[in-house]
Design an enzyme around this catalytic site. Structure first.
Site, mmCIF file in Angstrom:
data_model
loop_
_atom_site.group_PDB
_atom_site.id
_atom_site.type_symbol
_atom_site.label_atom_id
_atom_site.label_comp_id
_atom_site.label_asym_id
_atom_site.label_seq_id
_atom_site.Cartn_x
_atom_site.Cartn_y
_atom_site.Cartn_z
ATOM 1 N N GLN A 185 -18.425 -6.487 -1.299
ATOM 2 C CA GLN A 185 -17.572 -7.286 -2.175
ATOM 3 C C GLN A 185 -17.175 -8.629 -1.552
ATOM 4 O O GLN A 185 -16.388 -9.363 -2.141
ATOM 5 C CB GLN A 185 -16.336 -6.489 -2.595
ATOM 6 C CG GLN A 185 -15.338 -6.224 -1.495
ATOM 7 C CD GLN A 185 -14.291 -5.218 -1.918
ATOM 8 O OE1 GLN A 185 -14.584 -4.056 -2.168
ATOM 9 N NE2 GLN A 185 -13.046 -5.654 -2.017
ATOM 10 N N HIS B 7 0.840 -1.202 0.000
ATOM 11 C CA HIS B 7 0.000 0.000 0.000
ATOM 12 C C HIS B 7 0.882 1.262 0.000
ATOM 13 O O HIS B 7 0.583 2.236 -0.685
ATOM 14 C CB HIS B 7 -0.892 0.041 1.243
ATOM 15 C CG HIS B 7 -1.881 -1.074 1.349
ATOM 16 N ND1 HIS B 7 -1.795 -2.049 2.308
ATOM 17 C CD2 HIS B 7 -2.989 -1.378 0.622
ATOM 18 C CE1 HIS B 7 -2.810 -2.891 2.190
ATOM 19 N NE2 HIS B 7 -3.546 -2.517 1.169
ATOM 20 N N SER C 244 -2.545 -8.207 2.878
ATOM 21 C CA SER C 244 -3.089 -8.231 4.252
ATOM 22 C C SER C 244 -3.449 -9.651 4.642
ATOM 23 O O SER C 244 -3.451 -10.003 5.816
ATOM 24 C CB SER C 244 -4.333 -7.343 4.342
ATOM 25 O OG SER C 244 -4.019 -6.050 3.911
HETATM 26 P P1 AMP Z 1 -6.584 -3.827 -0.459
HETATM 27 O O1 AMP Z 1 -6.385 -3.071 0.807
HETATM 28 O O2 AMP Z 1 -6.092 -5.234 -0.414
HETATM 29 O O3 AMP Z 1 -7.953 -3.670 -1.038
HETATM 30 O O4 AMP Z 1 -5.626 -3.124 -1.513
HETATM 31 C C1 AMP Z 1 -5.709 -1.751 -1.773
HETATM 32 C C2 AMP Z 1 -4.874 -1.444 -2.985
HETATM 33 O O5 AMP Z 1 -3.526 -1.820 -2.739
HETATM 34 C C3 AMP Z 1 -5.331 -2.200 -4.236
HETATM 35 O O6 AMP Z 1 -5.222 -1.325 -5.355
HETATM 36 C C4 AMP Z 1 -4.336 -3.331 -4.313
HETATM 37 O O7 AMP Z 1 -4.132 -3.798 -5.636
HETATM 38 C C5 AMP Z 1 -3.079 -2.656 -3.796
HETATM 39 N N1 AMP Z 1 -2.119 -3.623 -3.291
HETATM 40 C C6 AMP Z 1 -2.320 -4.580 -2.345
HETATM 41 N N2 AMP Z 1 -1.204 -5.316 -2.169
HETATM 42 C C7 AMP Z 1 -0.270 -4.816 -3.029
HETATM 43 C C8 AMP Z 1 1.084 -5.153 -3.339
HETATM 44 N N3 AMP Z 1 1.719 -6.149 -2.729
HETATM 45 N N4 AMP Z 1 1.727 -4.399 -4.263
HETATM 46 C C9 AMP Z 1 1.090 -3.380 -4.895
HETATM 47 N N5 AMP Z 1 -0.180 -3.018 -4.655
HETATM 48 C C10 AMP Z 1 -0.855 -3.725 -3.737
#
Ligand code: AMP
Length: 292
Positions: free
Chosen positions: A61, A37, A195
């Site tokens: 979702q 993030h 996460s």
């Molecule tokens: P999430 O909190 O999992 O919904 O992720 C929020 C944003 O962070 C989304 O756009 C994900 O694609 C991005 N994201 C999560 N993990 C990674 C990672 N390891 N590398 C790059 N972007 C990430």
């Protein structure tokens, strides 16, 4: 950094920034923030004057069988990290703020309206085992876009199908927002940060690196002229041998249309994997460039 939970409170800030001509970047997240993030936030800072990070675990979702209830929620820790990174606003609305129970016009409540992406993009990959997931994603992202009104929004390539669908939605619905795609951020072992990695035991964390190894080997195989079918068979067996319970899919697709391709084309390819390790469903992907 200001922590805002009420949409109305955000709108007062937004009105001011708009009058000042500030360029706003939004980074939507579900919190429990990690270095993946943070890499998105660094990109956002380069693209805009002000950075808003939203933290919202979106019930729409998640299927009833999924991990909505146990999804890690660490808002105080997230706020400290975001303040250190120089983020301007942490927008952390409650469920009731985004999906109020009270009914509006015609007795319609908020969760009765949804943004439905085309089946062609959702009836495959993660959409197959998560029906309705991308409707939930598109709906919350469009709501956040309408609330925050950013000029830029940053999403990770880690969730490749999500990124592709959001890019398509932005174009199809004429949203005046630049969608920036940030590369996947990994541990030294190659495991993509997520996460959900904290659900993994120590042994599973080691086993999980097999996904990255499979992605690398499949990429090399494609560049050597091997077919998708043979690579999918070989590496499905490999993941099962490495301790994965099941392989949801290994797919080799066109980078823009997400259509399956039989071998590497001039446009390159994306290899995507989803597999179940213990109680955790892991996803990852890798872009493959055509051979020069
Ligand atoms: P999430 O909190 O999992 O919904 O992720 C929020 C944003 O962070 C989304 O756009 C994900 O694609 C991005 N994201 C999560 N993990 C990674 C990672 N390891 N590398 C790059 N972007 C990430």
């Amino acid at each position: 950094m200001q922590v805002i939970q009420q949409i109305a409170q955000w709108q007062a800030v937004q009105t001011l920034w708009q009058a000042q001509g500030q360029r706003i970047a939004l980074v939507p997240t579900m919190g429990n923030l990690h270095a993946g993030h943070f890499s998105l936030i660094k990109q956002a800072k380069q693209q805009a004057d002000k950075v808003v990070v939203s933290v919202f675990v979106n019930p729409m979702q998640f299927a009833p069988t999924e991990d909505f209830d146990r999804y890690p929620r660490t808002l105080a820790q997230d706020a400290t990290a975001l303040a250190d990174l120089g983020v301007d606003i942490l927008l952390a609305p409650s469920i009731d703020e985004l999906y109020p129970q009270r009914q509006g016009r015609l007795g319609v409540s908020h969760d009765e309206f949804a943004v439905q992406p085309p089946a062609r993009l959702t009836d495959r990959l993660c959409g197959l085992s998560r029906p309705g997931h991308f409707t939930g994603v598109c709906t919350i992202v469009l709501k956040l876009f309408n609330i925050v009104q950013p000029q830029v929004a940053v999403f990770g390539q880690k969730d490749y199908q999500q990124l592709a669908i959001i890019q398509a939605m932005t174009q199809a619905l004429n949203l005046p927002i630049d969608i920036v795609a940030a590369p996947t951020y990994r541990h030294e072992t190659g495991l993509a940060m997520s996460s959900r990695n904290q659900y993994l035991t120590t042994i599973e964390q080691l086993q999980a690196t097999a996904i990255y190894q499979a992605l690398q080997q499949i990429s090399t195989g494609l560049q050597q002229g091997k077919t998708s079918a043979e690579l999918v068979n070989t590496y499905t067996a490999y993941l099962l041998q490495q301790g994965f319970q099941s392989v949801d899919y290994i797919a080799i697709v066109h980078p823009h249309t997400l259509a399956d391709i039989g071998s590497l084309t001039q446009q390159g390819a994306v290899v995507l994997i989803a597999a179940q390790l213990g109680k955790t469903r892991l996803i990852d992907n890798m872009q493959v460039l055509p051979v020069a």
